[in-house]
Design a protein around this motif. Structure first.
Motif, mmCIF file in Angstrom:
data_model
loop_
_atom_site.group_PDB
_atom_site.id
_atom_site.type_symbol
_atom_site.label_atom_id
_atom_site.label_comp_id
_atom_site.label_asym_id
_atom_site.label_seq_id
_atom_site.Cartn_x
_atom_site.Cartn_y
_atom_site.Cartn_z
ATOM 1 N N LEU A 108 -37.745 0.037 7.529
ATOM 2 C CA LEU A 108 -36.824 1.030 7.282
ATOM 3 C C LEU A 108 -35.453 0.526 7.964
ATOM 4 N N ALA A 109 -35.556 -0.061 9.331
ATOM 5 C CA ALA A 109 -34.130 -0.333 9.733
ATOM 6 C C ALA A 109 -33.653 -1.561 8.747
ATOM 7 N N ARG A 110 -34.471 -2.495 7.993
ATOM 8 C CA ARG A 110 -33.475 -3.465 7.210
ATOM 9 C C ARG A 110 -33.147 -2.550 5.958
ATOM 10 N N PHE A 111 -34.078 -1.644 5.512
ATOM 11 C CA PHE A 111 -33.414 -0.845 4.448
ATOM 12 C C PHE A 111 -31.972 -0.077 4.669
ATOM 13 N N GLN A 112 -32.063 0.424 5.922
ATOM 14 C CA GLN A 112 -30.908 1.440 6.074
ATOM 15 C C GLN A 112 -29.721 0.237 6.469
ATOM 16 N N PHE A 113 -29.892 -0.772 6.857
ATOM 17 C CA PHE A 113 -28.769 -1.726 6.905
ATOM 18 C C PHE A 113 -28.390 -2.266 5.614
ATOM 19 N N ALA A 114 -29.450 -2.671 4.890
ATOM 20 C CA ALA A 114 -29.025 -3.102 3.346
ATOM 21 C C ALA A 114 -28.506 -1.822 2.492
ATOM 22 N N PHE A 115 -28.685 -0.670 2.997
ATOM 23 C CA PHE A 115 -28.166 0.294 2.120
ATOM 24 C C PHE A 115 -26.590 0.528 2.441
ATOM 25 N N THR A 116 -26.209 0.789 3.805
ATOM 26 C CA THR A 116 -25.000 0.785 4.335
ATOM 27 C C THR A 116 -24.040 -0.363 4.077
ATOM 28 N N VAL A 117 -24.498 -1.679 3.989
ATOM 29 C CA VAL A 117 -23.940 -2.722 3.847
ATOM 30 C C VAL A 117 -23.419 -2.838 2.397
ATOM 31 N N SER A 118 -24.271 -2.498 1.426
ATOM 32 C CA SER A 118 -24.186 -2.502 -0.202
ATOM 33 C C SER A 118 -23.130 -1.474 -0.360
ATOM 34 N N PHE A 119 -23.220 -0.398 0.211
ATOM 35 C CA PHE A 119 -21.878 0.614 0.024
ATOM 36 C C PHE A 119 -20.674 -0.142 0.383
ATOM 37 N N HIS A 120 -20.665 -0.827 1.857
ATOM 38 C CA HIS A 120 -19.382 -1.238 2.248
ATOM 39 C C HIS A 120 -18.779 -2.649 1.648
ATOM 40 N N ILE A 121 -19.629 -3.395 1.061
ATOM 41 C CA ILE A 121 -19.064 -4.585 0.578
ATOM 42 C C ILE A 121 -18.351 -4.524 -0.653
ATOM 43 N N ILE A 122 -18.479 -3.451 -1.291
ATOM 44 C CA ILE A 122 -17.876 -3.247 -2.660
ATOM 45 C C ILE A 122 -16.348 -2.813 -2.320
ATOM 46 N N PHE A 123 -15.908 -2.328 -1.288
ATOM 47 C CA PHE A 123 -14.634 -1.795 -0.926
ATOM 48 C C PHE A 123 -13.932 -3.017 -0.343
#
Length: 467
Positions: free
Chosen positions: A8-23
Motif C-alpha cells: 500500500l505504501a508503494r502504491f501510494q507513492f507510485a500514485f502521487t509520483v505519477s500525477f506529479h511527474i507529468i507536470f
C-alpha cells in the motif's frame, strides 16, 4: 511491517509520483519553448511569436502551479511512509534535494512573477531574461532530482557509519553517479518531446478547424521540427542508457527483455506474456539473435537471464516487460510522425493533410504515456530495492499499519482526481481556444495628449503606437 502495508505504501507513492511527474516534464519543455518564442520575437520582430507566447504562458502557469503542489505532497511521504529510508539515505539525498530548492526553485520562484506579469512593466530584454532564467531553473530542477534518483539506481561515493546510514565520501561521485548522465539527457529529451507533441496536437486540432490559421501553422511547424530532430537523438540516447543499465542493473534488463534464462545468441522478444511461474514467455514473437546484437553487439553474445540472480532479487517481470514495450512502441511512433512531417513539408502539404493532423491530435498525450511507462520501467525494475543492491523496499518503510496507509491512500485518490482533474479539464479548455492576436491590457495603454485632439483621438493614437 506486513506485506500489505508495504504494498500500500508503494502504491501510494507510485500514485502521487505519477500525477506529479507529468507536470514538471511538461513545464520543462514548455518553459524552453516560451524562451524560444520570445527570443524569436525579439530577433525577428514578428508578432506571431509573441502571440503564441501569450497563448502558452497561461497553460504554463497552471501546469507549473500543479507541479509544485503535487511535489510538496510527495516530500511529506518520505516522513510518513518511508521514514527508515529517509533516515538511512538522508545524509546523501537530503543535501541534493536541498540544492534543488536553493538553486532551481529559487530561480523559478524569483523570476516567475516577472515572466507572468512583467511583459508591460519591464523592458523587453529584462522580460526575456526572466523567461530564460525560469527555463534554466526547470532544467536545474531536473538535474538535481535526476541525480537523487540516479544515486538510488547506481549508488556511488558513499560509506556507512555505525548507525547504518549512508554517508557521502565523494560528492562528485554521488552527484555524477554512473547512470546519471544518461538518465538526465534521456529525461530532458523526453520532456521536450512530450511538450512538442502536445503543442503539435493542439496546433493540429486548430488546423482541422481552419487550415488558414497562421498561428496554428507556426506552432505546428515548430512542433514537427522538434519531433523530427529530437526523436532520432532520443532513440540513440535510449540505447546508450540501456547499455549503461545492462552494466549496472543486469537483472532489470533481463526483466525488460523477458529473458528468464542466460543464453548466447539471445533473441529480441517483441511481444509475449511473461509467466513467472514457468519462467517462460508464452506466445512470444521473437527475432533470433537480435537481443544479443543490441545488448552485446555480438551475434552470439551471452546475455544474462534472471536465473543468474537470486529469486528474491527478481523484479516483477510482467510490469517491467510491458511498460518498456509501450514506451519503445510510442517512441517509434513519434519517430514515424517526425519523419513523415519532413516528407509532407517537402511536398508543401504539411498544413493541408487532414489525416496527418488527426494522427497528431491522437498522439498529443503520447509523450505523457511514454514518460510514465519509462518511469515505471525504471522504478519497478529496481525492485525489490529502494537503493539498488543495498537497501530493500521492505526495510525502508515506516512502522505504520496497513489500515492507516489505506485511509491516506483513499484520501489521496479522491483529492487528486478532484483537484488535478479540474485543473487538467481547465487546461484542455484553454487549449481548445484558438490562438488569437494579443491585445495589451487597458491599464498598459497611456493616452497621448495632442494639441487640438480629443481624448478619444489620443487613445486611438496610443493604441497604434503599442501595436
Amino acid at each position: 511491517m506486513n506485506e500489505l502495508a508495504v504494498d500500500l505504501a508503494r502504491f501510494q507513492f507510485a500514485f502521487t509520483v505519477s500525477f506529479h511527474i507529468i507536470f514538471p516534464a511538461f513545464t520543462i519543455g514548455l518553459a524552453s519553448y516560451l524562451a524560444v518564442l520570445e527570443g524569436l520575437y525579439l530577433k525577428t520582430g514578428k508578432h506571431k511569436y509573441i502571440e503564441l507566447y501569450h497563448y502558452w504562458i497561461k497553460i504554463f502557469a497552471i501546469s507549473f502551479g500543479m507541479g509544485v503542489v503535487s511535489g510538496i505532497v510527495m516530500s511529506y511521504q518520505f516522513g510518513t511512509n518511508w521514514s527508515v529510508f529517509s533516515d538511512k539515505t538522508g545524509p546523501v539525498l537530503g543535501p541534493l534535494m536541498g540544492y534543488e530548492v536553493f538553486t532551481a526553485f529559487f530561480l523559478e520562484a524569483g523570476f516567475l512573477g516577472v515572466m507572468l506579469f512583467g511583459m508591460n512593466r519591464v523592458g523587453k530584454k529584462l522580460h526575456f531574461m526572466s523567461t530564460v532564467i525560469v527555463a534554466i531553473g526547470t532544467l536545474m530542477s531536473a538535474f538535481w532530482i535526476l541525480s537523487v534518483n540516479s544515486w538510488m539506481q547506481t549508488p556511488a561515493g558513499y560509506s556507512m557509519n555505525e548507525l547504518g546510514q549512508y554517508i557521502p565520501e565523494d560528492w562528485w561521485a554521488v552527484v555524477f553517479n554512473p547512470s546519471f548522465p544518461y538518465r538526465l539527457v534521456h529525461m530532458v529529451l523526453a520532456a521536450y518531446l512530450t511538450t512538442a507533441f502536445v503543442v503539435g496536437g493542439v496546433a493540429a486540432y486548430h488546423l482541422l478547424r481552419s487550415q488558414q490559421n497562421h498561428l496554428a501553422r507556426t506552432m505546428f511547424s515548430m512542433a514537427m521540427w522538434m519531433a523530427a530532430i529530437v526523436t532520432p537523438i532520443q532513440v540513440v540516447v535510449g540505447d546508450l542508457h540501456g547499455l549503461n543499465t545492462l552494466e549496472h542493473q543486469p537483472a532489470k534488463i533481463a526483466a525488460m527483455e523477458g529473458h528468464f534464462e542466460t543464453q548466447k545468441g539471445a533473441p529480441l522478444i517483441l511481444f509475449g506474456l511473461p509467466n513467472e511461474e514457468t519462467k517462460e514467455v508464452d506466445y512470444k514473437i521473437a527475432i533470433p539473435h537480435l537481443g544479443s546484437v543490441i545488448l552485446k553487439h555480438e551475434w552470439n553474445g551471452e546475455v544474462l537471464g534472471l536465473d543468474a540472480f537470486p529469486e528474491e532479487d527478481h523484479p516483477p517481470v510482467g510490469i517491467v516487460f510491458w511498460s518498456f514495450r509501450i514506451m519503445v512502441g510510442l517512441g517509434f511512433l513519434m519517430l514515424a510522425i517526425g519523419l513523415y512531417s519532413l516528407w509532407l513539408r517537402k511536398k508543401d502539404d504539411l498544413y493541408h493533410h487532414t489525416n496527418f493532423h488527426r494522427c497528431c491530435v491522437i498522439m498529443a498525450p503520447s509523450g505523457f504515456v511514454a514518460l510514465l511507462c519509462g518511469w515505471i520501467t525504471t522504478e519497478v525494475g529496481r525492485q525489490p530495492f529502494t537503493v539498488y543492491g543495498l537497501l530493500r523496499t521492505a526495510d525502508s518503510v515506516s512502522p505504520v499499519d496497513a489500515a492507516a496507509v489505506s485511509v491516506s491512500l483513499a484520501a489521496f485518490v479522491v483529492v487528486y482526481f478532484t483537484v488535478f482533474g479540474a485543473g487538467i479539464f481547465y487546461l484542455l479548455r484553454l487549449m481548445r481556444k484558438s490562438p488569437t492576436k494579443y491585445e495589451k491590457p487597458p491599464e498598459a495603454i497611456v493616452p497621448v495628449a495632442s494639441e487640438g485632439g480629443s481624448d478619444k483621438e489620443s487613445l486611438s493614437s496610443s493604441n497604434k503606437l503599442t501595436m
